[in-house]
Every structure is written in structure tokens, then in C-alpha cells.
Design an enzyme around this catalytic site. Structure first.
Site, PDB file in Angstrom:
ATOM      1  N   THR B  95       0.866  -1.181   0.000  1.00 58.69           N
ATOM      2  CA  THR B  95       0.000   0.000   0.000  1.00 58.69           C
ATOM      3  C   THR B  95       0.898   1.225   0.000  1.00 58.69           C
ATOM      4  O   THR B  95       1.566   1.519   0.995  1.00 58.69           O
ATOM      5  CB  THR B  95      -0.924   0.013   1.229  1.00 58.69           C
ATOM      6  OG1 THR B  95      -1.825  -1.093   1.118  1.00 58.69           O
ATOM      7  CG2 THR B  95      -1.737   1.292   1.296  1.00 58.69           C
ATOM      8  N   LYS B 170      -7.767   1.477  -2.806  1.00 58.38           N
ATOM      9  CA  LYS B 170      -7.376   1.145  -1.435  1.00 58.38           C
ATOM     10  C   LYS B 170      -7.481   2.382  -0.539  1.00 58.38           C
ATOM     11  O   LYS B 170      -7.933   2.297   0.610  1.00 58.38           O
ATOM     12  CB  LYS B 170      -5.936   0.595  -1.430  1.00 58.38           C
ATOM     13  CG  LYS B 170      -5.332   0.348  -0.043  1.00 58.38           C
ATOM     14  CD  LYS B 170      -5.719  -0.986   0.571  1.00 58.38           C
ATOM     15  CE  LYS B 170      -5.352  -1.118   2.037  1.00 58.38           C
ATOM     16  NZ  LYS B 170      -4.139  -1.883   2.312  1.00 58.38           N
ATOM     17  N   LYS B 238       0.095   5.424   8.413  1.00 62.29           N
ATOM     18  CA  LYS B 238       0.883   5.470   7.169  1.00 62.29           C
ATOM     19  C   LYS B 238      -0.044   5.545   5.959  1.00 62.29           C
ATOM     20  O   LYS B 238       0.145   6.357   5.057  1.00 62.29           O
ATOM     21  CB  LYS B 238       1.764   4.206   7.080  1.00 62.29           C
ATOM     22  CG  LYS B 238       2.704   4.172   5.895  1.00 62.29           C
ATOM     23  CD  LYS B 238       2.991   2.739   5.432  1.00 62.29           C
ATOM     24  CE  LYS B 238       1.852   2.168   4.616  1.00 62.29           C
ATOM     25  NZ  LYS B 238       2.109   0.899   3.945  1.00 62.29           N
TER      26      LYS B 238
END
Lengths: 301, 301
Positions: B95, B170, B238
């Protein structure tokens, strides 16, 4: 032995709930502020239309009320009083503040009458189908007494504690709805700005840990730009003012509630108050539209 | 004819994914920065441990990477390059930002190598069970070529568009997770302050329109005051920085993202960065605790 039940408040929710009481063989009498609606209901379901709330109260073991606002509840309770006998039970299915529930309970207790706050969730469809969730506060023995009446209107009936606990549980639900619609609208506006295929996105993410009832059922509104109610902005706004008031009693401002109320204010001003709450996407989408129109092309550059 | 697949990055997610590639008869070679982990994996599943990424690349048709951060992806891509032949396909399951995906794709295109961004969701359990949702961006024909590899690791595999679209999808999911955990934590802190029976509340509201995966699966953490990961605060933090960066390209600050990042900062400072994100309840609960302790009893008065 069936419980003679009276019903006050034949609005969109009330009519559905009343029908299910009738089908359950519990409905004795109805009353509505606009008398026409009560007569219409009685034309379809042969039931007594009371001349006034006191007359309804005097003929019933349990009185269910389902009205719009805090002041309506207190007004109806006052109007019922002359007809209420000790042992009668008043069950209020309106969404109002826990304070109002406690005020109503105190007024009625003087006459030997018990009170349950029993707000519902599940919308007009749930009211019609008898699949409401009913969140109840008040004396537990009164809850047990009212259970057949509640079970006729809802499929999940839960006692949460003393008077006001039903309204508190409903407030918890409305806070979650606010935060989730914020999350879904913000995420969908971002998705649109990124040029993603939105239907495929709903299909995929709807199965995952980021999913919610609102994402699966209302994100498609955002894709189509159509917001049929559903859950009207004005009604959720009213409920969130109750949450705001209840949180203020703890000296707390709930950020999700404050933010959503501010945005609902804008939507009402723009004429979207009677749309489904998924219309909040308009505000999030506008954020991106303004920025992306203001110069450089920010997509996939 | 099976696709010779190499795997780079045997972290908690990578090991599960790699196992499923092995079971699917696709795994040819593995490499990990900490070589010990690769040897451990090969001791359990007889597979070639490459000496370096380039050696792995030269032996494989498809290289899957699963690392932590944007700079790791670009570093690995550079390290693979000497071994990559035209026609090889690199699939990155990390990711990272859509920008990083596009940079990697551009670098590889010079060598006739195609790149897919294919971040996953579903956590360690999904990686182990092969039930990940995989969100893919890149050339559609490359996606079709990689499909058997993706299908070995996930149960929902969706192509969302050109390079970066997988990361964008995502990001949409991570924005929703942020907003929902805010909503659930705020609602549960309010519920606790109101003295509601929390388990009954989760049971009842979990069936309604205010429900979400996080409410059903993580609100119980808030009741117990235990936050085992799950989805660590540091990792979501993050991911939300990536969302922040992507939204900034549209000139937009997403309120849900900004608010959540601020609160995650506090949680990390307080030593809760390795707990599940439901630990955000600590901050909401503290809000009420401070206020309710500061004088009057605000409950049920």
C-alpha cells in the site's frame, strides 16, 4: 387475554406500526391531531376513533404515542392524563431527548401511570413490516407488561435500563449514522475525483472491513446523484440536536455531531432538507469540483 | 502451464500470500531483505531462495512485491531491473501512493516490463486464508495475464483502471475505515457515559442501519478496554498519510483524514501505536471522563 392498546400519532411511521397492532388483535382505539388521518385509518381498519386523547386513554391498558418533537410528547402526555387510570402504561415511540422522557415519566408517576421511552429504528419499511428495532427505557416490569405490544411492532425489542435509556441507545445509533455518512460521502467524493469506476468500487469494498450498511445501501445514491428519502436530512438533524443536547449534559461537544449539524444546516439552506442524508455527498463532491476546476488537471497527471 | 512467480517481501502479509502461491503451484523463488526469513520460509516450503532481487527476476515470469513503504517499492524495482526481461510482469501488493505506482511503472516501461499496483485488504487472516480483496491498477491485458497469480492470493480481485487506480481504490477504503472508527468510538464513549449496557447495545444496533463491520467486530474491544491488533494505528496512520498526499494533489484536505491523523499522532505519543485502531476509543472516552469528573453528576440526574 389481549391488551387493549390505543395509538396516538398516525404519521408515516405510526400508520405502519398501528397496522401491525391491528393485525396482532391489540388495537382498540386511535387518535391523531389531524382527525382526517384517523378517520382514513379507521376506514381501512375497523377501529374506534377517539374524540380526544383522554377518551382514548380511558379505554386502554396501554397507550402508544409516536409524534415528532419533544414538545409534542409533553403535550400529548398532558392531554392523556384526565383519562389515565393507575396501572395504565404509556409507551412513547417518538425520538426525543432522554430529559423529555424523564419529565413525562415524572408527570405520569403522580397519577400511578408508568412510562416507557421506546424509540424505534428501521424506517418506514420497518414500521410497515413489523421489523423495527425498539430500544426501551423505563421500569423493567412495565417493559415485560408491554412486551406483546412491542413485539407486534418490532422484531428486535431490547430493554436498556431506567427511563431515558431507550432514547440514549437511539442517540448512539444516530451518532454512528452521522459519522458513517460523513465517511462514506468523503470517500466517494475522493473516489470520483480519482476517476475510479464507482459501481465496481462499491461491489468490492462493500465486502470488506471498511464497509457499512450506509456504504452498501446509500453510496449508489451518490453515484446516480439522486437522493430519495430514505432518512431525511431534516429528521436526522432533529435527532442530532437531541444528541448534542444529551452530550452537553456531560459538558462534551461530539465532533462528529457538530460537524454533521453544520453541514446539514448548509444542505437545508440549499433546499436539500427533504432528501436522504446521502445528499451530504453534494458538499464533499463540491470540495473537489472547485479545486479541480481551479487550474491544473490533477487526475492521473 | 503454470506461471513462474517470484515473491519479494516475507513480512506478516507476504508470508501468508506466499504460502498460497506455493499451494497453487506457482511459487518459483523468494527473496527477503532479512535473508533469515527467506531461509525460514524455504525450510517449511521447498522453494528457491534467490541471492538477490535481480536473480529472482531473471528466473520468473511474474514478480510479486509486498513491502512497507513508498521508498521500499522504488528501491526493489531498481534492484529487480538487471534481471528483468521484456514481457516480465511486476505486481506490487504494497500500500503506497498512486504516484509511487506511476513512477515504478514508468521506470519499468523503459525495459519493456509492465507493472500492476495491486494493494490488498483483509489483513493477516485474509493473507493466510487466501481471501484478500485485491484492487488492481495498470494495463488491462497485464491484469488478465496476472489473474491466476492474483486469484491464488485473494478471493475478490478487481481491476479498477490504469496505473494508480488500485492504490486509489485502497485509499478510498482507508478513508472509510478512518471515518467509521471515529463514529464508532465517539458513539461508544457516549453510550458508556450514559451508562448503557454496552454488550446489549452492540447486539441490537449491530443489526440496524447504523451498523458497520467495525462496530460489530471492534466495538467489543472498547467494552473490554483491550486493543489487540487487528489493524495497527501506525499502519493506518501510514495509509492515511498516503490519502492525505493524494487528496492534496486535488488541492483538498479531507476532514476525516486530517482529524484521524491528528488523533493517531496523540495515540502514538501515548504509546498506543501498535494497538488496533479501535484504541481511538481512549481519546473519546477521556473527553467524557474529564468532564464528568469535573463536578456535577451528569448521569440520569
Amino acid at each position: 387475554m389481549s391488551i387493549a392498546t390505543g395509538f396516538v400519532g398516525l404519521g408515516a411511521m405510526g400508520r405502519g406500526m398501528c397496522r401491525n397492532l391491528y393485525r396482532g388483535g391489540l388495537l382498540r382505539s386511535v387518535w391523531n391531531r389531524t382527525a382526517e388521518r384517523a378517520r382514513e385509518f379507521a376506514a381501512e381498519f375497523p377501529v374506534d376513533v377517539a374524540g380526544d386523547p383522554a377518551a382514548l386513554a380511558s379505554a386502554c391498558d396501554v397507550v402508544v404515542t409516536c409524534v415528532s418533537a419533544d414538545e409534542d410528547v409533553l403535550e400529548i402526555v398532558a392531554a392523556l392524563q384526565p383519562g389515565l387510570q393507575p396501572g395504565t402504561l404509556v409507551v412513547d415511540c417518538s425520538t426525543v431527548s432522554a430529559d423529555t422522557a424523564r419529565t413525562a415519566a415524572t408527570l405520569l408517576a403522580r397519577h400511578g401511570v408508568q412510562f416507557l421511552d421506546a424509540p424505534v429504528s428501521g424506517g418506514i419499511e420497518g414500521a410497515r413490516n413489523g421489523t423495527l428495532a425498539i430500544m426501551v427505557g423505563g421500569p423493567e416490569q412495565a417493559f415485560e407488561q408491554a412486551r406483546p405490544v412491542l413485539a407486534a411492532m418490532g422484531s428486535t425489542v431490547t430493554w436498556f435500563g431506567p427511563c431515558g435509556a431507550g432514547q440514549a441507545a437511539k442517540a448512539v445509533n444516530q451518532i454512528m449514522c452521522a459519522g458513517i455518512i460523513q465517511a462514506v460521502a468523503e470517500a466517494m467524493a475522493f473516489a470520483k475525483a480519482e476517476g475510479l469506476p464507482l459501481d465496481a468500487l462499491i461491489e468490492t469494498l462493500g465486502k470488506g472491513a471498511g464497509s457499512s450498511w450506509y456504504f452498501v445501501h446509500r453510496a449508489p445514491n451518490m453515484v446516480r446523484g439522486e437522493y430519495p428519502p430514505g432518512f431525511r436530512v431534516r429528521l436526522h438533524e432533529k435527532d442530532l440536536r437531541i444528541c448534542q443536547h444529551m452530550a452537553a449534559r456531560h459538558g462534551v461537544k461530539l465532533p462528529v455531531v457538530e460537524t454533521t449539524l453544520r453541514q446539514y444546516g448548509q444542505l437545508v439552506e440549499q433546499g436539500h432538507g427533504d432528501e436522504d442524508i446521502s445528499t451530504i455527498f453534494r458538499l464533499k463532491d463540491a470540495l473537489f469540483a472547485v479545486q479541480d476546476a481551479s487550474g491544473k488537471d490533477t487526475r492521473r497527471s
